[in-house]
Design an enzyme around this catalytic site. Structure first.
Site, PDB file in Angstrom:
ATOM      1  CE  LYS A 128       9.114   1.097  -7.033  1.00 20.99           C
ATOM      2  NZ  LYS A 128       9.421   0.309  -5.970  1.00 20.99           N
ATOM      3  CG  ASP A 168       6.471  -0.859  -5.050  1.00 19.23           C
ATOM      4  OD1 ASP A 168       7.130  -0.867  -4.073  1.00 19.23           O
ATOM      5  OD2 ASP A 168       5.226   0.332  -4.963  1.00 19.23           O
TER       6      ASP A 168
HETATM    7  P1  NDP Z   1       0.913  -3.952  -0.775  1.00 18.17           P
HETATM    8  O1  NDP Z   1       0.262  -3.772  -1.925  1.00 18.17           O
HETATM    9  O2  NDP Z   1       1.195  -5.338  -0.347  1.00 18.17           O
HETATM   10  O3  NDP Z   1       0.044  -3.058   0.510  1.00 18.17           O
HETATM   11  C1  NDP Z   1      -0.015  -1.902   0.527  1.00 18.17           C
HETATM   12  C2  NDP Z   1      -0.669  -1.641   1.713  1.00 18.17           C
HETATM   13  O4  NDP Z   1      -0.600  -0.005   1.881  1.00 18.17           O
HETATM   14  C3  NDP Z   1      -1.997  -1.870   1.884  1.00 18.17           C
HETATM   15  O5  NDP Z   1      -2.549  -2.133   2.977  1.00 18.17           O
HETATM   16  C4  NDP Z   1      -2.893  -0.645   1.276  1.00 18.17           C
HETATM   17  O6  NDP Z   1      -4.302  -0.799   1.773  1.00 18.17           O
HETATM   18  C5  NDP Z   1      -1.980   0.280   2.037  1.00 18.17           C
HETATM   19  N1  NDP Z   1      -2.212   1.670   1.010  1.00 18.17           N
HETATM   20  C6  NDP Z   1      -1.477   1.607  -0.485  1.00 18.17           C
HETATM   21  N2  NDP Z   1      -2.079   2.826  -0.741  1.00 18.17           N
HETATM   22  C7  NDP Z   1      -2.526   3.627   0.334  1.00 18.17           C
HETATM   23  C8  NDP Z   1      -2.891   4.915   0.376  1.00 18.17           C
HETATM   24  N3  NDP Z   1      -3.038   5.623  -0.697  1.00 18.17           N
HETATM   25  N4  NDP Z   1      -3.502   5.299   1.643  1.00 18.17           N
HETATM   26  C9  NDP Z   1      -3.548   4.301   2.886  1.00 18.17           C
HETATM   27  N5  NDP Z   1      -3.150   3.292   2.610  1.00 18.17           N
HETATM   28  C10 NDP Z   1      -2.603   2.705   1.290  1.00 18.17           C
HETATM   29  O7  NDP Z   1       2.422  -3.071  -1.083  1.00 18.17           O
HETATM   30  P2  NDP Z   1       3.786  -3.156  -0.105  1.00 18.17           P
HETATM   31  O8  NDP Z   1       3.251  -3.828   1.205  1.00 18.17           O
HETATM   32  O9  NDP Z   1       4.678  -4.237  -0.945  1.00 18.17           O
HETATM   33  O10 NDP Z   1       4.289  -1.779  -0.155  1.00 18.17           O
HETATM   34  C11 NDP Z   1       4.145  -0.910   0.805  1.00 18.17           C
HETATM   35  C12 NDP Z   1       5.354   0.160   0.772  1.00 18.17           C
HETATM   36  O11 NDP Z   1       6.555  -0.359   1.054  1.00 18.17           O
HETATM   37  C13 NDP Z   1       5.114   1.003  -0.556  1.00 18.17           C
HETATM   38  O12 NDP Z   1       5.497   2.421  -0.134  1.00 18.17           O
HETATM   39  C14 NDP Z   1       6.280   0.289  -1.199  1.00 18.17           C
HETATM   40  O13 NDP Z   1       6.838   0.951  -2.156  1.00 18.17           O
HETATM   41  C15 NDP Z   1       6.962   0.245  -0.282  1.00 18.17           C
HETATM   42  N6  NDP Z   1       8.305  -1.045  -0.465  1.00 18.17           N
HETATM   43  C16 NDP Z   1       7.883  -2.293  -0.839  1.00 18.17           C
HETATM   44  C17 NDP Z   1       8.761  -3.171  -0.716  1.00 18.17           C
HETATM   45  C18 NDP Z   1       8.502  -4.814  -1.206  1.00 18.17           C
HETATM   46  O14 NDP Z   1       9.498  -5.561  -1.019  1.00 18.17           O
HETATM   47  N7  NDP Z   1       7.246  -5.042  -1.268  1.00 18.17           N
HETATM   48  C19 NDP Z   1      10.137  -2.930  -0.925  1.00 18.17           C
HETATM   49  C20 NDP Z   1      10.567  -1.387  -0.431  1.00 18.17           C
HETATM   50  C21 NDP Z   1       9.594  -0.559  -0.359  1.00 18.17           C
HETATM   51  P3  NDP Z   1      -5.248  -1.095   0.479  1.00 18.17           P
HETATM   52  O15 NDP Z   1      -5.312  -2.680   0.309  1.00 18.17           O
HETATM   53  O16 NDP Z   1      -6.422  -0.513   0.950  1.00 18.17           O
HETATM   54  O17 NDP Z   1      -4.821  -0.531  -0.737  1.00 18.17           O
END
Ligand code: NDP
Length: 448
Positions: A128, A168
C-alpha cells in the site's frame, strides 16, 4: 522458541516495535485474535515465526515529493510505499492521496491487503502507498505535477513483476493516468505497472465497478447462506466515492433499496430510494464535477444531515464504504436495535473492534472488508492477466469472473469460520483462509 505465543504477549511486542501506529495495531489485533489460536493448533507455523514475519513489512519506502502549485509556490509532501509481503506474487495494492495518510494507516492497509489478495486466489502479494497530499481543490495541472513528482521518486521501486500499484481514496482514473504517463516517460516502457488504467491504454472493463459490485455480491452470498436474498431490503450506504456508487448500483440490480449516501461533510436520506437515474446524477456529481453530496438533497428534495454518519437510519443492511473507523460500538448498537441484519464492508476497516464485537454478539451477518471488498483487487489481478496476454476480455466475461471470485471468497470464509451454532464468523474465516496460503508459501521458501 515461541512457545509462549499468546495474543496479549504478541500484541505487546508489536506495539513496542511500532509505537504510535494505532491503526496498524488495530488491524493486527483483529487478525491475531483468530490466527494465533490456529497457529497454536498448527505448530509448524509457530516454529517458523510466520506471524512475526507477516507483521513486519518486507520494505518501507518514504520519500519527499516536491511540486509547484499554480501560483508558483513550492510545495512539499511525503510519499510512501509499504511493500508488505510478496510470498505469493508481486506486491499489489492501492495508492491513497489524503491529508490523513501516515505510516500507521498505510501499514494497516498493506497488512490487510496480504489476506485480501490471498483470498482472491490470484497470485498477488501485498503493498500500500500514497501521500499526505490533498487533491481536493487542486487544479488538474497541480494534480498532474504532483503525480509526476511522486512517480519520479517511486518508479525505480515498482514494475509489472515487482510491485503493481492501483487507486484508492483520492486516486482515481485521472491520477492513475498521470502516474502511468510519467512511468512510461521515465522507463521508456509500456507495461502493466499500474492497474485501474483507462481502457485506451491497458485498463480493464469492470475495474471501476468491481469493489462496489463485489461488496454487494458478498452480502448476497451471506444472505443466501441463511436462505434469504437482497430483494426488498432497505440498505444504508456511507460514502459517495467509487466504492459506494457501484455498491449502490449492484444493490439496485439485485432488488434492494438504497436510501443513503454520504461524504465527509454529512449524509443524505432519500426514503423513496434511489434509481439508476439518480445514481447516474451522483456519478456525474462526484466524478466529473467533484461536488458535495448535499447537492443531492437540493436536487431531489430529501433531507441532508450535516456532520453526521448514516447509521441511525433504520435499515435491513448496512454498507460502510467511506473510510476506516467510521462505524463504532455505539453505531453498531443502533444498527442492531433498529433491526439491521447484516453489515458488509466496502471500505477497509470501517468498523472498530468494539463495533465488530457488537455485530457478532448480536449474531448479525458481518463481512469484513478484507473479504467483502476484495473484488477490486481481484479485477486488478485480471487487468494484470489481460496486460500479460495482451488481450481484453468483455464486460460479461469479467463480471462472471468477479462474481465467481466473490462466491469463492465467501465459501473459503464459511469453511474456516463456521461456529457450533451455525453462525459464521467471517472475520475468523477470512483471516485463517487468507493466512494459510501465504504462510505455506513462506514455509516453503525457508528462512528468507
Ligand atoms: P473515493 O475517494 O472514491 O471515495 C471516498 C468516499 O469516502 C468519499 O465519499 C469521501 O468523502 C468519503 N470519505 C473519505 N474520508 C472520509 C472521512 N474521513 N470521513 C467521512 N467520509 C470520508 O474512495 P474509494 O471509494 O475508492 O474508497 C473508499 C474505501 O474503500 C476506502 O476505505 C478504500 O480503502 C476502500 N477500498 C477501495 C477500493 C477501490 O477499488 N477503490 C478497493 C478496496 C477498498 P469526501 O469526498 O468528502 O472526502
Amino acid at each position: 522458541m515461541y512457545e509462549d505465543l499468546s495474543v496479549e504477549r504478541f500484541m505487546s511486542g508489536l506495539r513496542k516495535r511500532n509505537p504510535n501506529e494505532p491503526e496498524f495495531h488495530q488491524a493486527v489485533h483483529e487478525v491475531a485474535q483468530s490466527v494465533i489460536p490456529f497457529i497454536l493448533d498448527n505448530p509448524r507455523y509457530q516454529d517458523a515465526a510466520i506471524i512475526q514475519r507477516m507483521t513486519e513489512p518486507n520494505r518501507t519506502l518514504m520519500f519527499r515529493v516536491v511540486w509547484e502549485d499554480d501560483n508558483g509556490n513550492i510545495r512539499v509532501n511525503r510519499g510512501y510505499r509499504v511493500q508488505f509481503n510478496n510470498a505469493i506474487g508481486p506486491y499489489k495494492g492501492g495508492l491513497r492521496f489524503h491529508p490523513s495518510v501516515n505510516l500507521s494507516i498505510l501499514k494497516f492497509l498493506g497488512f490487510e491487503q496480504t489476506f485480501k489478495n490471498s483470498l482472491t486466489t490470484l497470485p498477488m502479494g501485498a503493498a500500500k502507498g500514497g501521500a499526505d497530499f490533498n487533491p481536493k481543490g487542486k487544479s488538474d495541472r497541480e494534480v498532474m505535477r504532483f503525480c509526476q513528482s511522486f512517480m519520479t521518486a517511486l518508479y525505480r521501486h515498482i514494475g509489472p513483476n515487482v510491485d503493481v500499484p492501483a487507486g484508492d481514496i483520492g486516486v482515481g482514473a485521472r491520477e492513475i493516468s498521470y502516474l502511468f504517463g510519467q512511468y512510461k516517460r521515465l522507463t521508456n516502457e509500456f507495461s502493466g505497472v499500474l492497474t485501474g488504467k483507462a481502457l485506451e491504454f491497458g485498463g480493464s472493463l469492470i475495474r471501476t465497478e468491481a469493489t462496489g459490485y463485489g461488496n454487494a455480491y458478498f452480502m448476497e452470498e451471506m444472505l443466501k447462506q441463511r436462505g434469504d436474498s437482497m430483494i426488498g431490503k432497505t440498505c444504508v450506504i456511507s460514502g459517495s466515492g467509487n466504492v459506494a456508487i457501484y455498491c449502490a448500483e449492484k444493490i439496485l440490480q439485485l432488488g434492494g433499496k438504497v436510501v443513503t449516501l454520504s461524504d465527509s461533510s454529512g449524509y443524505i436520506h432519500d426514503p423513496d430510494g434511489m434509481d439508476t437515474e439518480k445514481l447516474d446524477w451522483v456519478k456525474d456529481l462526484k466524478v466529473k464535477r467533484r461536488g458535495r453530496i448535499s447537492e443531492y438533497a437540493e436536487k431531489f428534495g430529501c433531507d441532508y444531515f450535516a456532520g453526521k454518519r448514516p447509521w441511525d437510519v433504520p435499515c435491513d443492511l448496512a454498507f460502510p464504504c467511506a473510510t476506516q473507523n467510521e462505524l463504532d460500538g455505539d453505531d453498531a448498537k443502533v444498527l442492531a436495535s433498529n433491526g439491521c441484519i447484516g453489515v458488509s464492508e466496502g471500505a477497509n476497516m470501517p468498523t472498530t473492534l468494539e463495533g465488530i464485537d457488537v455485530l457478532q454478539k448480536n449474531r448479525m451477518l458481518y463481512g469484513p472488508g478484507k473479504a467483502a471488498n476484495a473484488g477490486g483487487v481481484a479485477v486488478s489481478g485480471l487487468e494484470m492477466t489481460q496486460n500479460s496476454i495482451r488481450m481484453a476480455w468483455t464486460a460479461e466475461e469479467l463480471e462472471r469472473r468477479l462474481h465467481n471470485i466473490m462466491v469463492g471468497i465467501h465459501a473459503q470464509c464459511a469453511q474456516h469460520g463456521a461456529e457450533d451454532d451455525d453462525y459464521i464468523d467471517y472475520v475468523k474465516g477470512a483471516n485463517i483462509a487468507g493466512f494459510i496460503k501465504v504462510a505455506d508459501a513462506m514455509l516453503a521458501y525457508g528462512v528468507v
